[in-house]
Motif scaffolding. Sequence first.
Motif, PDB file in Angstrom:
ATOM      1  N   MET A 262      42.585  18.757  50.293  1.00  0.00           N
ATOM      2  CA  MET A 262      42.117  19.646  51.168  1.00  0.00           C
ATOM      3  C   MET A 262      43.296  20.326  52.293  1.00  0.00           C
ATOM      4  SD  MET A 262      39.569  19.640  54.118  1.00  0.00           S
ATOM      5  CE  MET A 262      38.171  18.712  53.074  1.00  0.00           C
ATOM      6  N   ASP A 263      42.818  21.830  52.466  1.00  0.00           N
ATOM      7  CA  ASP A 263      43.573  22.116  53.274  1.00  0.00           C
ATOM      8  C   ASP A 263      43.473  22.142  54.163  1.00  0.00           C
ATOM      9  OD1 ASP A 263      45.375  24.987  53.570  1.00  0.00           O
ATOM     10  OD2 ASP A 263      44.086  25.060  54.835  1.00  0.00           O
ATOM     11  N   LEU A 264      45.010  22.161  55.546  1.00  0.00           N
ATOM     12  CA  LEU A 264      44.826  21.545  56.614  1.00  0.00           C
ATOM     13  C   LEU A 264      44.094  22.562  57.390  1.00  0.00           C
ATOM     14  CD1 LEU A 264      46.446  19.180  58.207  1.00  0.00           C
ATOM     15  CD2 LEU A 264      48.492  20.696  58.153  1.00  0.00           C
ATOM     16  N   GLU A 265      44.840  23.477  57.411  1.00  0.00           N
ATOM     17  CA  GLU A 265      43.840  24.459  58.608  1.00  0.00           C
ATOM     18  C   GLU A 265      42.395  24.602  58.676  1.00  0.00           C
ATOM     19  OE1 GLU A 265      45.583  26.317  60.710  1.00  0.00           O
ATOM     20  OE2 GLU A 265      47.061  25.388  59.991  1.00  0.00           O
ATOM     21  N   VAL A 266      41.860  24.096  57.322  1.00  0.00           N
ATOM     22  CA  VAL A 266      40.634  24.706  57.043  1.00  0.00           C
ATOM     23  C   VAL A 266      40.101  23.149  58.075  1.00  0.00           C
ATOM     24  CG1 VAL A 266      38.449  24.501  55.609  1.00  0.00           C
ATOM     25  CG2 VAL A 266      40.355  25.465  55.316  1.00  0.00           C
ATOM     26  N   ARG A 267      40.949  21.978  57.832  1.00  0.00           N
ATOM     27  CA  ARG A 267      40.729  20.352  57.789  1.00  0.00           C
ATOM     28  C   ARG A 267      40.245  21.188  59.520  1.00  0.00           C
ATOM     29  NH1 ARG A 267      36.092  17.868  58.706  1.00  0.00           N
ATOM     30  NH2 ARG A 267      36.928  15.607  59.518  1.00  0.00           N
ATOM     31  N   ILE A 268      41.865  21.281  60.536  1.00  0.00           N
ATOM     32  CA  ILE A 268      42.166  21.698  62.049  1.00  0.00           C
ATOM     33  C   ILE A 268      40.983  23.187  62.062  1.00  0.00           C
ATOM     34  CG2 ILE A 268      43.176  22.501  63.804  1.00  0.00           C
ATOM     35  CD1 ILE A 268      45.577  21.865  61.555  1.00  0.00           C
ATOM     36  N   SER A 269      39.977  23.501  61.676  1.00  0.00           N
ATOM     37  CA  SER A 269      38.922  24.471  62.929  1.00  0.00           C
ATOM     38  C   SER A 269      38.213  23.657  61.955  1.00  0.00           C
ATOM     39  CB  SER A 269      39.183  25.925  61.916  1.00  0.00           C
ATOM     40  OG  SER A 269      39.245  25.652  60.441  1.00  0.00           O
ATOM     41  N   GLU A 270      37.198  23.099  61.436  1.00  0.00           N
ATOM     42  CA  GLU A 270      36.344  22.487  61.308  1.00  0.00           C
ATOM     43  C   GLU A 270      35.711  20.843  62.485  1.00  0.00           C
ATOM     44  OE1 GLU A 270      35.404  21.819  56.283  1.00  0.00           O
ATOM     45  OE2 GLU A 270      35.934  19.991  57.596  1.00  0.00           O
ATOM     46  N   ILE A 271      37.578  20.562  62.497  1.00  0.00           N
ATOM     47  CA  ILE A 271      36.972  19.720  63.625  1.00  0.00           C
ATOM     48  C   ILE A 271      37.175  19.996  64.743  1.00  0.00           C
ATOM     49  CG2 ILE A 271      39.170  17.494  64.561  1.00  0.00           C
ATOM     50  CD1 ILE A 271      40.076  16.823  61.850  1.00  0.00           C
ATOM     51  N   ARG A 272      37.233  21.152  65.416  1.00  0.00           N
ATOM     52  CA  ARG A 272      37.862  21.950  66.293  1.00  0.00           C
ATOM     53  C   ARG A 272      36.260  22.266  66.908  1.00  0.00           C
ATOM     54  NH1 ARG A 272      41.700  26.036  65.442  1.00  0.00           N
ATOM     55  NH2 ARG A 272      42.976  24.882  66.504  1.00  0.00           N
ATOM     56  N   ALA A 273      36.350  22.954  66.039  1.00  0.00           N
ATOM     57  CA  ALA A 273      34.280  23.413  65.966  1.00  0.00           C
ATOM     58  C   ALA A 273      33.495  22.241  66.300  1.00  0.00           C
ATOM     59  CB  ALA A 273      34.227  24.420  65.080  1.00  0.00           C
ATOM     60  N   GLN A 274      33.798  20.898  66.011  1.00  0.00           N
ATOM     61  CA  GLN A 274      33.056  20.004  66.087  1.00  0.00           C
ATOM     62  C   GLN A 274      33.647  19.562  67.907  1.00  0.00           C
ATOM     63  OE1 GLN A 274      33.493  17.035  63.751  1.00  0.00           O
ATOM     64  NE2 GLN A 274      31.915  15.398  63.589  1.00  0.00           N
ATOM     65  N   LEU A 275      34.268  19.229  68.207  1.00  0.00           N
ATOM     66  CA  LEU A 275      35.071  18.938  68.955  1.00  0.00           C
ATOM     67  C   LEU A 275      33.949  18.876  69.980  1.00  0.00           C
ATOM     68  CD1 LEU A 275      36.863  16.902  71.038  1.00  0.00           C
ATOM     69  CD2 LEU A 275      38.390  18.318  70.725  1.00  0.00           C
ATOM     70  N   GLU A 276      34.175  21.059  69.881  1.00  0.00           N
ATOM     71  CA  GLU A 276      33.336  21.721  71.209  1.00  0.00           C
ATOM     72  C   GLU A 276      32.250  22.003  71.374  1.00  0.00           C
ATOM     73  OE1 GLU A 276      34.874  26.230  69.837  1.00  0.00           O
ATOM     74  OE2 GLU A 276      37.072  25.615  70.509  1.00  0.00           O
ATOM     75  N   ALA A 277      31.397  21.586  70.315  1.00  0.00           N
ATOM     76  CA  ALA A 277      30.036  21.406  70.330  1.00  0.00           C
ATOM     77  C   ALA A 277      29.850  19.884  70.762  1.00  0.00           C
ATOM     78  CB  ALA A 277      29.890  21.135  68.633  1.00  0.00           C
ATOM     79  N   GLU A 278      30.823  19.340  70.836  1.00  0.00           N
ATOM     80  CA  GLU A 278      30.546  18.017  71.200  1.00  0.00           C
ATOM     81  C   GLU A 278      31.033  17.637  72.826  1.00  0.00           C
ATOM     82  OE1 GLU A 278      30.517  14.532  68.671  1.00  0.00           O
ATOM     83  OE2 GLU A 278      32.094  14.553  67.930  1.00  0.00           O
ATOM     84  N   THR A 279      31.328  18.304  73.227  1.00  0.00           N
ATOM     85  CA  THR A 279      31.977  18.207  74.817  1.00  0.00           C
ATOM     86  C   THR A 279      31.197  19.964  75.200  1.00  0.00           C
ATOM     87  OG1 THR A 279      33.802  19.993  74.271  1.00  0.00           O
ATOM     88  CG2 THR A 279      34.267  16.633  74.170  1.00  0.00           C
ATOM     89  N   ASN A 280      30.698  20.441  75.184  1.00  0.00           N
ATOM     90  CA  ASN A 280      29.396  21.647  75.323  1.00  0.00           C
ATOM     91  C   ASN A 280      28.949  21.301  76.562  1.00  0.00           C
ATOM     92  OD1 ASN A 280      31.040  23.664  74.679  1.00  0.00           O
ATOM     93  ND2 ASN A 280      30.048  24.132  73.440  1.00  0.00           N
ATOM     94  N   THR A 281      27.862  20.571  76.234  1.00  0.00           N
ATOM     95  CA  THR A 281      27.548  19.550  77.112  1.00  0.00           C
ATOM     96  C   THR A 281      27.088  19.254  78.450  1.00  0.00           C
ATOM     97  OG1 THR A 281      26.019  18.470  75.377  1.00  0.00           O
ATOM     98  CG2 THR A 281      25.269  19.811  75.327  1.00  0.00           C
ATOM     99  N   PRO A 282      27.195  19.595  79.895  1.00  0.00           N
ATOM    100  CA  PRO A 282      27.284  18.571  80.842  1.00  0.00           C
ATOM    101  C   PRO A 282      27.269  16.872  80.314  1.00  0.00           C
ATOM    102  CG  PRO A 282      25.874  20.177  81.297  1.00  0.00           C
ATOM    103  CD  PRO A 282      25.972  20.126  80.222  1.00  0.00           C
TER     104      PRO A 282
END
Length: 339
Positions: A1-21
């Motif tokens: 598993m490519d580290l950079e790919v996984r990092i960007s996946e996790i970042r996207a998920q975290l952003e989605a989960e902290t977007n709504t108040p």
Amino acid sequence: MDLEVRISEIRAQLEAETNTPPACPPEQQRRWERLRSKYVGREGMVRELFGIVARLPADQKAAAGRRVNEFKAEIEARLNGAAPAPVAAGPAVDKTLPGRAPEPGRRHPVYRTWEEIVRLFQRLGFDVVYGPEIETEYHNFEALNIPLEHPSRDAFDTFYVRKPYLLRSHTSPVQIRTMKERKPPIRVIAPGKVFRPDKPDAGHSPMFHQVEGLMVGEGVTFAKLKGVLDLFAKSMWGPDTKIRFRPSFFPFTEPSAEVDVSCFICGAKGCPACKQSGWMEILGSGMVHPKVLENCGIDPEKNTGFAFGMGIERIAMLKYGIPDIRLFYENHFGFLRQF
Ligand code: PHE
């Protein structure tokens, strides 16, 4: 598993989960705890990234490790931005102490007596009616057969607002208003405030309450007045109570009578409360004067009526053994709590 790919996946998920108040502070607190453990906790996603680092060739490990640590700092910064505000430390509350119950209010003795009198007459078919506290000379005096400049007005000393307006000195003007509005048969009871310029003492107050009774129709006799008042006295002070009628004078009734009840403290034997007489005065009454009926457009050849008026404070004082009328208006809790 490519580290950079996984990092960007996790970042996207975290952003989605902290977007709504978050919905509310407790919800914010719960979400923050859940996200921390999901991303940077011991079983969290950062841990997974270190797993990838561990499996890399030795010459890449150091750079990849730094990259993951950088990303971990980025996650924590984002999570801290969504952290709940620290709760202000309030005064310490001891939840084990017994509560302080609010003291329930209770009905004032004047109003209790008012209600008791009114209810009794309602059971006898009397309607409750009210009149204004600011009256005209006409309703308070003239229509009641108390002419202008007549000495009988002195007996009803009065607070004037501005002629012809005054503070009613008795509830009898409600008789006039009722007879002008209704046709016989009439049966009404009229409680309310009345005003007289008396110096306050144990027995007088410039404002007090009265109840007026009025019955008009064919065949309304003095005997009926006696029957109604006898029932009233017995229900107020007990079945052994007697009443007595003494001839009196009111301009608006003929004949007129003052009514006494047998002293319920000594059983009419004589005591300080009844000044050794065995009797206590409770009200004024009589047969409605034919002129008063005429003033209201009621034919005195066809109809007769009786009327009575009593002071509510006086009845309450006799009922509860209260020695001074001023106690009703001072409203000390110690006094009021007794009722
Ligand atoms: N209005 C009289 C008073 O205040 C009482 C009364 C009422 C007397 C009705 C007779 C009939 O003294």
